[in-house]
Design an enzyme around this catalytic site. Structure first.
Site, PDB file in Angstrom:
ATOM      1  N   LYS A  25      24.780  25.258   9.007  1.00 49.38           N
ATOM      2  CA  LYS A  25      25.062  23.877   9.177  1.00 49.38           C
ATOM      3  C   LYS A  25      26.739  23.823   9.543  1.00 49.38           C
ATOM      4  O   LYS A  25      27.243  24.700   9.297  1.00 49.38           O
ATOM      5  CB  LYS A  25      25.312  23.394   7.764  1.00 49.38           C
ATOM      6  CG  LYS A  25      25.555  21.931   7.532  1.00 49.38           C
ATOM      7  CD  LYS A  25      26.186  21.476   6.281  1.00 49.38           C
ATOM      8  CE  LYS A  25      27.726  22.065   6.363  1.00 49.38           C
ATOM      9  NZ  LYS A  25      28.495  21.400   5.092  1.00 49.38           N
ATOM     10  N   ALA A  34      29.977  46.168   4.245  1.00 50.43           N
ATOM     11  CA  ALA A  34      28.933  45.794   3.653  1.00 50.43           C
ATOM     12  C   ALA A  34      29.353  45.543   1.983  1.00 50.43           C
ATOM     13  O   ALA A  34      30.020  46.236   1.296  1.00 50.43           O
ATOM     14  CB  ALA A  34      27.567  46.637   3.606  1.00 50.43           C
ATOM     15  N   GLY A  43      -6.218  -8.194  16.253  1.00 49.11           N
ATOM     16  CA  GLY A  43      -6.441  -9.658  17.081  1.00 49.11           C
ATOM     17  C   GLY A  43      -6.919  -9.203  18.277  1.00 49.11           C
ATOM     18  O   GLY A  43      -6.453  -8.023  18.897  1.00 49.11           O
ATOM     19  N   TYR A  62      23.141  32.022   4.836  1.00 51.86           N
ATOM     20  CA  TYR A  62      23.774  30.869   4.828  1.00 51.86           C
ATOM     21  C   TYR A  62      25.068  30.885   5.656  1.00 51.86           C
ATOM     22  O   TYR A  62      26.220  31.273   5.047  1.00 51.86           O
ATOM     23  CB  TYR A  62      23.933  30.207   3.651  1.00 51.86           C
ATOM     24  CG  TYR A  62      24.628  28.785   3.528  1.00 51.86           C
ATOM     25  CD1 TYR A  62      23.866  27.599   4.531  1.00 51.86           C
ATOM     26  CD2 TYR A  62      25.743  28.395   3.193  1.00 51.86           C
ATOM     27  CE1 TYR A  62      24.475  26.569   4.372  1.00 51.86           C
ATOM     28  CE2 TYR A  62      26.357  27.278   3.324  1.00 51.86           C
ATOM     29  CZ  TYR A  62      25.864  26.262   3.992  1.00 51.86           C
ATOM     30  OH  TYR A  62      26.268  25.189   4.187  1.00 51.86           O
ATOM     31  N   TYR A  67      32.238  25.751  -0.176  1.00 55.88           N
ATOM     32  CA  TYR A  67      32.117  24.497  -0.954  1.00 55.88           C
ATOM     33  C   TYR A  67      32.534  24.897  -2.519  1.00 55.88           C
ATOM     34  O   TYR A  67      32.141  26.017  -2.985  1.00 55.88           O
ATOM     35  CB  TYR A  67      30.723  24.033  -1.401  1.00 55.88           C
ATOM     36  CG  TYR A  67      30.749  22.660  -2.026  1.00 55.88           C
ATOM     37  CD1 TYR A  67      31.673  21.678  -1.775  1.00 55.88           C
ATOM     38  CD2 TYR A  67      29.900  22.343  -2.938  1.00 55.88           C
ATOM     39  CE1 TYR A  67      31.385  20.397  -2.491  1.00 55.88           C
ATOM     40  CE2 TYR A  67      29.616  21.177  -3.848  1.00 55.88           C
ATOM     41  CZ  TYR A  67      30.618  20.359  -3.490  1.00 55.88           C
ATOM     42  OH  TYR A  67      30.503  19.078  -4.157  1.00 55.88           O
ATOM     43  N   LYS A  87       8.736  -0.591   2.241  1.00 58.59           N
ATOM     44  CA  LYS A  87       7.893   0.284   3.291  1.00 58.59           C
ATOM     45  C   LYS A  87       9.024   0.601   4.322  1.00 58.59           C
ATOM     46  O   LYS A  87       8.792   1.482   5.069  1.00 58.59           O
ATOM     47  CB  LYS A  87       7.054  -0.533   3.907  1.00 58.59           C
ATOM     48  CG  LYS A  87       6.384  -0.160   4.921  1.00 58.59           C
ATOM     49  CD  LYS A  87       4.785  -0.666   5.278  1.00 58.59           C
ATOM     50  CE  LYS A  87       5.048  -1.824   6.012  1.00 58.59           C
ATOM     51  NZ  LYS A  87       3.555  -2.243   6.493  1.00 58.59           N
ATOM     52  N   ARG A  96       0.700  -1.279  -0.025  1.00 55.87           N
ATOM     53  CA  ARG A  96      -0.050  -0.108  -0.154  1.00 55.87           C
ATOM     54  C   ARG A  96       0.732   1.324  -0.088  1.00 55.87           C
ATOM     55  O   ARG A  96       0.279   2.406  -0.159  1.00 55.87           O
ATOM     56  CB  ARG A  96      -1.013  -0.037   1.121  1.00 55.87           C
ATOM     57  CG  ARG A  96      -2.167  -0.989   0.918  1.00 55.87           C
ATOM     58  CD  ARG A  96      -3.099  -1.088   2.001  1.00 55.87           C
ATOM     59  NE  ARG A  96      -2.395  -2.050   3.257  1.00 55.87           N
ATOM     60  CZ  ARG A  96      -2.842  -2.066   4.355  1.00 55.87           C
ATOM     61  NH1 ARG A  96      -3.949  -1.323   4.964  1.00 55.87           N
ATOM     62  NH2 ARG A  96      -2.337  -3.052   5.142  1.00 55.87           N
ATOM     63  N   ASP A 110       7.378  -2.227  11.309  1.00 56.20           N
ATOM     64  CA  ASP A 110       6.706  -0.948  10.803  1.00 56.20           C
ATOM     65  C   ASP A 110       6.090  -0.421  12.044  1.00 56.20           C
ATOM     66  O   ASP A 110       5.009   0.544  11.684  1.00 56.20           O
ATOM     67  CB  ASP A 110       5.778  -1.412   9.716  1.00 56.20           C
ATOM     68  CG  ASP A 110       4.981  -2.427   9.984  1.00 56.20           C
ATOM     69  OD1 ASP A 110       4.893  -2.883  11.294  1.00 56.20           O
ATOM     70  OD2 ASP A 110       3.995  -3.028   9.211  1.00 56.20           O
TER      71      ASP A 110
HETATM   72  C1  UD1 Z   1      -0.718  -8.992  13.585  1.00 54.21           C
HETATM   73  C2  UD1 Z   1      -1.489  -9.922  14.722  1.00 54.21           C
HETATM   74  C3  UD1 Z   1      -2.605  -9.259  15.382  1.00 54.21           C
HETATM   75  C4  UD1 Z   1      -2.432  -7.845  15.803  1.00 54.21           C
HETATM   76  C5  UD1 Z   1      -1.429  -7.079  14.585  1.00 54.21           C
HETATM   77  C6  UD1 Z   1      -1.220  -5.899  15.187  1.00 54.21           C
HETATM   78  C7  UD1 Z   1      -0.828 -12.209  13.837  1.00 54.21           C
HETATM   79  C8  UD1 Z   1      -1.364 -13.328  13.559  1.00 54.21           C
HETATM   80  N1  UD1 Z   1      -1.601 -11.244  14.210  1.00 54.21           N
HETATM   81  O1  UD1 Z   1      -1.870  -8.888  12.517  1.00 54.21           O
HETATM   82  O2  UD1 Z   1      -3.123  -9.970  16.362  1.00 54.21           O
HETATM   83  O3  UD1 Z   1      -3.356  -7.468  16.106  1.00 54.21           O
HETATM   84  O4  UD1 Z   1      -0.428  -7.571  14.102  1.00 54.21           O
HETATM   85  O5  UD1 Z   1      -0.743  -4.897  14.095  1.00 54.21           O
HETATM   86  O6  UD1 Z   1       0.370 -12.079  14.391  1.00 54.21           O
HETATM   87  N2  UD1 Z   1       5.382 -10.343   8.994  1.00 54.21           N
HETATM   88  C9  UD1 Z   1       6.569 -10.963   8.827  1.00 54.21           C
HETATM   89  N3  UD1 Z   1       6.226 -12.118   7.928  1.00 54.21           N
HETATM   90  C10 UD1 Z   1       5.003 -12.637   7.757  1.00 54.21           C
HETATM   91  C11 UD1 Z   1       4.011 -12.033   8.301  1.00 54.21           C
HETATM   92  C12 UD1 Z   1       4.100 -10.833   8.950  1.00 54.21           C
HETATM   93  O7  UD1 Z   1       7.592 -10.615   8.725  1.00 54.21           O
HETATM   94  O8  UD1 Z   1       5.210 -13.824   7.278  1.00 54.21           O
HETATM   95  C13 UD1 Z   1       5.654  -8.983   9.720  1.00 54.21           C
HETATM   96  C14 UD1 Z   1       5.017  -7.880   8.764  1.00 54.21           C
HETATM   97  O9  UD1 Z   1       5.938  -7.328   7.954  1.00 54.21           O
HETATM   98  C15 UD1 Z   1       4.736  -7.193  10.022  1.00 54.21           C
HETATM   99  C16 UD1 Z   1       4.239  -7.635  11.214  1.00 54.21           C
HETATM  100  O10 UD1 Z   1       5.019  -9.117  10.842  1.00 54.21           O
HETATM  101  O11 UD1 Z   1       6.080  -6.123  10.423  1.00 54.21           O
HETATM  102  C17 UD1 Z   1       2.667  -7.948  11.506  1.00 54.21           C
HETATM  103  O12 UD1 Z   1       2.290  -8.566  10.380  1.00 54.21           O
HETATM  104  P1  UD1 Z   1       0.719  -8.260   9.754  1.00 54.21           P
HETATM  105  O13 UD1 Z   1       0.629  -8.950   8.616  1.00 54.21           O
HETATM  106  O14 UD1 Z   1       0.759  -6.564   9.872  1.00 54.21           O
HETATM  107  O15 UD1 Z   1      -0.034  -8.914  11.045  1.00 54.21           O
HETATM  108  P2  UD1 Z   1      -1.608  -8.651  11.131  1.00 54.21           P
HETATM  109  O16 UD1 Z   1      -2.422  -9.582  10.179  1.00 54.21           O
HETATM  110  O17 UD1 Z   1      -1.977  -7.122  10.995  1.00 54.21           O
END
Ligand code: UD1
Ligand code: CA
Length: 419
Positions: free
Chosen positions: A318, A390, A140, A333, A354, A23, A16, A103
């Site tokens: 700077k 000046a 969750g 500057y 520079y 990202k 997205r 993230d």
């Molecule tokens: C997850 C939680 C959810 C919680 C939410 C909070 C699980 C199953 N669910 O959901 O309960 O409320 O986060 O934001 O964990 N990632 C990987 N590899 C993967 C999948 C994900 O590295 O295979 C990383 C993603 O890049 C991200 C983080 O794990 O940084 C969370 O993954 P995301 O897909 O956002 O989880 P949600 O489904 O939102």
């Protein structure tokens, strides 16, 4: 030996963002999201950090370099699967492992610490960070028993209508006992609505074994905000801006407009300094007491301002070290320079630092007066108590107490314009 390790999940795709870049390497206040997540762990006194990388991993690794260890997740099979990729770094170890999301960049280190401390104090094998949301959809949900004990997490897509009513959500930030997490991960299956290995299933698995789990409810919900698109990137930048500015105001700094003052991380500002609108101050800058900055000032990296310094409008500085009481009031500057105390830098003065290849330094002493529209061609040194006329272009050093004039003499041609 008991250790505390952090795992930062950084394998996700980030569709997205609509970007060529991962990202996780997008920046908030000049620092990549994933770098912020790693630094938050470090500021919570966790030395060993493992990043689980996958999608566009080269970009993430270019940002983090050798500050972390890497586990690679080749296929996105879920958060539980992601953590399993770091197994080799956890095996044979005792202690805690904190799971963070790459993230989720503005989580407070104090919140990570509280999660670890509460879990330890309450002897929990898993401690989750949770939040209360008016609109919990998508997250969750936390399942508690009558006694309020955390029993499980149910993903939104797997939740019953009744469970969907629960307002306490999983923030996706956890502290686990290393040994019990490794055992529980062996037991998770992808038998759920998304066909993924859910890390969240570990909570029920532990409870079924009689291992205690618990939660810490975050006080400030903005801390757990994640970035999925550029609208959220701006939102988090705004939240961080207000947080940083508020902290400076609590320390005695006057900020006229919280919304247009951009103070990056790790800036020091003394009390009674006033910051006018549309001012940007970059990371690591140090500003003393009773200074006046802006409006429309740009204070870049490496600047150190003593007390009572004035940096006025449309001034960019700077790597400038400026001593007490010196003023750079307008349209200048000043880069790569040292300026002594009580010196006045006239309007429009520029350091020509520079030459197209190298950056050179300008040094100006105390009690000097640099006339308006002066060019200081570096490297150049002006002593104390100097006076520059000046409009001068200064290419040679100026000794103490000297007047330097470096401009064409004016010629008036009498009655020329009558012709
Ligand atoms: C997850 C939680 C959810 C919680 C939410 C909070 C699980 C199953 N669910 O959901 O309960 O409320 O986060 O934001 O964990 N990632 C990987 N590899 C993967 C999948 C994900 O590295 O295979 C990383 C993603 O890049 C991200 C983080 O794990 O940084 C969370 O993954 P995301 O897909 O956002 O989880 P949600 O489904 O939102
Ligand atoms: Ca998410």
């Amino acid at each position: 030996m008991e250790e505390t390790i952090a795992i930062v999940l950084a394998a996700g795709k980030g569709t997205r963002m609509k970007s060529k870049k991962s990202k996780l390497v997008h920046q908030i206040y000049g620092k990549e999201l994933v770098k912020r997540a790693v630094e938050n762990a470090r500021k919570a006194d966790i030395n060993e950090v493992i990043a689980v990388v996958g999608y566009q991993k080269e970009q993430v690794q270019a940002v983090l370099g050798d500050t972390v260890k890497y586990a690679v997740q080749e296929e996105m099979l879920g958060t539980g699967h992601a953590v399993m990729q770091a197994k080799k770094f956890l095996e044979g170890k005792k202690g805690k492992v904190v799971i963070l999301s790459g993230d989720v960049p503005i989580l407070r280190p104090t919140t990570i610490k509280a999660l670890i401390e509460k879990g330890t104090e309450r002897k929990e094998y898993a401690t989750l960070l949770t939040a209360i949301y008016d609109n919990p959809s998508g997250y969750g949900r936390i399942i508690r028993d009558e006694g309020g004990n955390v029993k499980a997490i149910v993903e939104d897509k797997d939740a019953t209508e009744m469970q969907k009513e629960i307002k306490e959500i999983n923030a996706g930030i956890y502290c686990f006992d290393i040994e019990e997490l490794l055992k529980a991960l062996e037991e998770i299956t992808p038998n759920n609505a998304q066909g993924e290995y859910y890390l969240t299933d570990v909570i029920k698995i532990m409870n079924d074994k009689g291992l205690k789990t618990g939660a810490v409810i975050v006080e400030d919900n903005t801390e757990i905000l994640g970035v999925n698109d550029k609208v959220q990137l701006e939102l988090l930048t705004r939240v961080l801006r207000l947080r940083i500015n508020t902290e400076h105001m609590r320390n005695g700094v006057t900020i006229e407009d919280i919304n247009t003052t951009y103070i990056y991380d790790d800036v020091e500002i003394g009390p009674d300094t006033v910051i006018h609108p549309n001012t940007t101050i970059k990371s690591g800058v140090k500003i003393g007491e009773d200074c006046e900055i802006g409006p429309n000032a740009y204070i870049r990296e490496g600047c150190e301002l003593a007390n009572k310094v004035k940096i006025g409008s449309f001034v960019e500085i700077k790597k400038a070290k400026i001593a007490e009481g010196t003023k750079v009031p307008h349209l200048s500057y000043m880069g790569d320079c040292e300026i002594g105390a009580k010196t006045n830098i006239g309007c429009g003065t520029i350091t020509c630092n520079y030459d197209g290849f190298n950056k050179s330094k300008t040094i100006i002493g105390d009690n000097s007066f640099i006339g308006s529209n002066t060019n200081l061609v570096a490297p150049v040194t002006l002593g104390s108590n100097t006076f520059v006329a000046a409009g001068s272009t200064i290419t040679d050093d100026v000794p103490d107490y000297a007047l330097a004039i470096a401009r064409q003499r004016q010629i008036n041609k009498e009655n020329w314009n009558k012709k």
